[in-house]
Design an enzyme around this catalytic site. Structure first.
Site, PDB file in Angstrom:
ATOM      1  N   ASN A  10       0.874  -1.177   0.000  1.00 32.95           N
ATOM      2  CA  ASN A  10       0.000   0.000   0.000  1.00 32.95           C
ATOM      3  C   ASN A  10       0.906   1.221   0.000  1.00 32.95           C
ATOM      4  O   ASN A  10       1.530   1.532   1.016  1.00 32.95           O
ATOM      5  CB  ASN A  10      -0.890  -0.028   1.251  1.00 32.95           C
ATOM      6  CG  ASN A  10      -1.713   1.242   1.408  1.00 32.95           C
ATOM      7  OD1 ASN A  10      -1.758   2.079   0.505  1.00 32.95           O
ATOM      8  ND2 ASN A  10      -2.364   1.392   2.553  1.00 32.95           N
ATOM      9  N   TRP A  11       0.975   1.870  -1.141  1.00 31.16           N
ATOM     10  CA  TRP A  11       1.897   3.006  -1.260  1.00 31.16           C
ATOM     11  C   TRP A  11       1.351   4.275  -0.624  1.00 31.16           C
ATOM     12  O   TRP A  11       2.042   5.287  -0.559  1.00 31.16           O
ATOM     13  CB  TRP A  11       2.235   3.239  -2.746  1.00 31.16           C
ATOM     14  CG  TRP A  11       3.353   2.357  -3.234  1.00 31.16           C
ATOM     15  CD1 TRP A  11       3.779   1.181  -2.658  1.00 31.16           C
ATOM     16  CD2 TRP A  11       4.208   2.569  -4.371  1.00 31.16           C
ATOM     17  NE1 TRP A  11       4.834   0.645  -3.367  1.00 31.16           N
ATOM     18  CE2 TRP A  11       5.117   1.483  -4.430  1.00 31.16           C
ATOM     19  CE3 TRP A  11       4.278   3.554  -5.345  1.00 31.16           C
ATOM     20  CZ2 TRP A  11       6.098   1.373  -5.423  1.00 31.16           C
ATOM     21  CZ3 TRP A  11       5.256   3.441  -6.340  1.00 31.16           C
ATOM     22  CH2 TRP A  11       6.154   2.359  -6.369  1.00 31.16           C
ATOM     23  N   LYS A  12       0.100   4.256  -0.199  1.00 29.70           N
ATOM     24  CA  LYS A  12      -0.500   5.441   0.436  1.00 29.70           C
ATOM     25  C   LYS A  12      -0.261   6.676  -0.459  1.00 29.70           C
ATOM     26  O   LYS A  12      -0.319   6.556  -1.672  1.00 29.70           O
ATOM     27  CB  LYS A  12       0.037   5.609   1.857  1.00 29.70           C
ATOM     28  CG  LYS A  12      -0.143   4.311   2.673  1.00 29.70           C
ATOM     29  CD  LYS A  12       0.177   4.437   4.120  1.00 29.70           C
ATOM     30  CE  LYS A  12      -0.037   3.091   4.811  1.00 29.70           C
ATOM     31  NZ  LYS A  12       0.182   3.137   6.246  1.00 29.70           N
ATOM     32  N   HIS A  93      -9.438   1.281   5.219  1.00 31.83           N
ATOM     33  CA  HIS A  93      -8.151   1.517   5.888  1.00 31.83           C
ATOM     34  C   HIS A  93      -8.352   2.465   7.064  1.00 31.83           C
ATOM     35  O   HIS A  93      -9.120   3.429   6.969  1.00 31.83           O
ATOM     36  CB  HIS A  93      -7.128   2.087   4.899  1.00 31.83           C
ATOM     37  CG  HIS A  93      -5.726   1.989   5.426  1.00 31.83           C
ATOM     38  ND1 HIS A  93      -5.257   2.829   6.407  1.00 31.83           N
ATOM     39  CD2 HIS A  93      -4.725   1.130   5.147  1.00 31.83           C
ATOM     40  CE1 HIS A  93      -4.005   2.485   6.700  1.00 31.83           C
ATOM     41  NE2 HIS A  93      -3.659   1.463   5.955  1.00 31.83           N
ATOM     42  N   GLU A  95      -6.623   4.777   8.106  1.00 30.17           N
ATOM     43  CA  GLU A  95      -6.310   6.172   7.793  1.00 30.17           C
ATOM     44  C   GLU A  95      -7.505   6.868   7.142  1.00 30.17           C
ATOM     45  O   GLU A  95      -7.542   8.100   7.088  1.00 30.17           O
ATOM     46  CB  GLU A  95      -5.048   6.235   6.909  1.00 30.17           C
ATOM     47  CG  GLU A  95      -3.806   5.916   7.735  1.00 30.17           C
ATOM     48  CD  GLU A  95      -2.626   5.381   6.945  1.00 30.17           C
ATOM     49  OE1 GLU A  95      -2.623   5.474   5.711  1.00 30.17           O
ATOM     50  OE2 GLU A  95      -1.712   4.835   7.599  1.00 30.17           O
ATOM     51  N   GLU A 163      -5.149  -4.789  10.674  1.00 29.01           N
ATOM     52  CA  GLU A 163      -4.089  -3.800  10.856  1.00 29.01           C
ATOM     53  C   GLU A 163      -4.296  -3.057  12.169  1.00 29.01           C
ATOM     54  O   GLU A 163      -5.077  -2.088  12.231  1.00 29.01           O
ATOM     55  CB  GLU A 163      -4.109  -2.782   9.704  1.00 29.01           C
ATOM     56  CG  GLU A 163      -3.848  -3.383   8.338  1.00 29.01           C
ATOM     57  CD  GLU A 163      -3.295  -2.351   7.365  1.00 29.01           C
ATOM     58  OE1 GLU A 163      -2.231  -2.625   6.795  1.00 29.01           O
ATOM     59  OE2 GLU A 163      -3.889  -1.278   7.191  1.00 29.01           O
ATOM     60  N   GLY A 169       3.094   2.042  10.779  1.00 29.10           N
ATOM     61  CA  GLY A 169       4.130   3.055  10.638  1.00 29.10           C
ATOM     62  C   GLY A 169       4.909   3.352  11.911  1.00 29.10           C
ATOM     63  O   GLY A 169       5.609   4.366  11.985  1.00 29.10           O
ATOM     64  N   SER A 208       3.673  -2.313  10.166  1.00 32.50           N
ATOM     65  CA  SER A 208       5.113  -2.473  10.384  1.00 32.50           C
ATOM     66  C   SER A 208       5.638  -3.845   9.991  1.00 32.50           C
ATOM     67  O   SER A 208       6.586  -4.349  10.589  1.00 32.50           O
ATOM     68  CB  SER A 208       5.491  -2.146  11.834  1.00 32.50           C
ATOM     69  OG  SER A 208       5.210  -0.786  12.113  1.00 32.50           O
ATOM     70  N   GLY A 229       2.998  -1.240   4.160  1.00 37.40           N
ATOM     71  CA  GLY A 229       3.138   0.161   3.799  1.00 37.40           C
ATOM     72  C   GLY A 229       4.569   0.491   3.432  1.00 37.40           C
ATOM     73  O   GLY A 229       5.025   0.234   2.321  1.00 37.40           O
ATOM     74  N   GLY A 230       5.294   1.065   4.387  1.00 36.95           N
ATOM     75  CA  GLY A 230       6.646   1.561   4.144  1.00 36.95           C
ATOM     76  C   GLY A 230       7.569   0.586   3.433  1.00 36.95           C
ATOM     77  O   GLY A 230       8.313   0.977   2.526  1.00 36.95           O
TER      78      GLY A 230
END
Ligand code: 13P
Length: 253
Positions: A10-12, A93, A95, A163, A169, A208, A229-230
């Protein structure tokens, strides 16, 4: 049970045209590990170009509107995303649940709209740290899942991603025991709604996940992949997670 591992980046709100080389490189890693289903949920602006350079990875979106069309300035319908080249979409999500006030009912409607447009869905759920500390995580997340699960949910078009919000993150993850207990609780909740179909539905872990912890997380019986993510922003960081999933598939074969 034979659930194919699903590893999705997920590149957000990250990624410009200059990063399409990473899409291509990740597509090559996916091609080298065909036992694993690999995808990248890109910002909408990159879906069209990304889908031309995706290799063996699928391209997904990160959100969609619940209606087919209409006066919704700035929104994108599932059909538009599918036309651009997306085959999957993330719904729910945290977010968006937290910052955009999306409700369980919104998420069920978005997921149903995505399916209607031919997209597969990754439906996200997860608890806050306060809920975890209060010892209510499994109950709260199972309730959230059942409240946001669309009508007719089936394993061939919907996967769940657990999640924990406090793990996103932050570099912190739950204990392996806590992840195992949560995934088992979510599968039981699914079974209460969709019966035997629950055994086929993939439940991903997200928060993470990285090359150092992926092997342990993916070895848990009810963890069927990851939403990353990251560590999905470059092929170098993402590849070890895909490799860990591949090793789990080989071990299960
Ligand atoms: P991180 O892997 O950066 O913690 O993000 C997880 C996530 O929110 C994926 O959807």
């Amino acid at each position: 049970m034979g659930r194919r591992k699903l590893v999705v980046g997920n590149w957000k709100m990250n990624g410009m045209r200059e990063h399409l080389g990473e899409v291509e490189a990740i597509g090559r890693v996916a091609a080298a590990h065909p036992s694993v289903e690999v995808g990248l949920c890109l910002p909408a602006t990159l879906i069209m170009a990304g889908s031309e350079r995706r290799g063996a990875a699928f391209i997904g979106a990160q959100n969609c509107h619940m209606d087919i069309s209409g006066a919704y300035t700035g929104s994108l319908s599932a059909e538009m995303l599918a036309e651009a080249g997306a085959t999957w979409v993330i719904t729910g999500h945290s977010e968006r649940r937290e910052a955009r006030g999306e409700t369980n009912a919104d998420i069920a409607a978005k997921s149903a709209a995505a399916h209607q447009a031919g997209l597969n869905v990754i439906l996200c759920v997860g608890e806050t740290l306060a809920v975890r500390d209060a010892g209510r995580a499994e109950q709260v997340v199972a309730d959230q899942l059942l409240a946001s699960l669309p009508e007719g949910a089936a394993a061939d078009w919907l996967a769940v991603a657990y999640e924990p919000i406090w793990a996103i993150g932050t570099g912190r993850i739950p204990t392996m025991e806590a992840v195992a207990a949560m995934h088992a609780a979510l599968r039981a909740a699914l079974a209460s709604r969709i019966g035997a179909e629950a055994d086929r539905m993939r439940i991903l872990y997200g928060g993470s996940m990285n090359g150092d912890n992926a092997a342990d997380l993916l070895a848990i019986a009810d963890v069927d992949g990851g939403l990353v993510g990251g560590a999905s922003l470059s092929a170098k960081k993402f590849a070890p997670i895909i490799e860990a999933a591949d090793q789990q598939m080989a071990a299960a074969a």
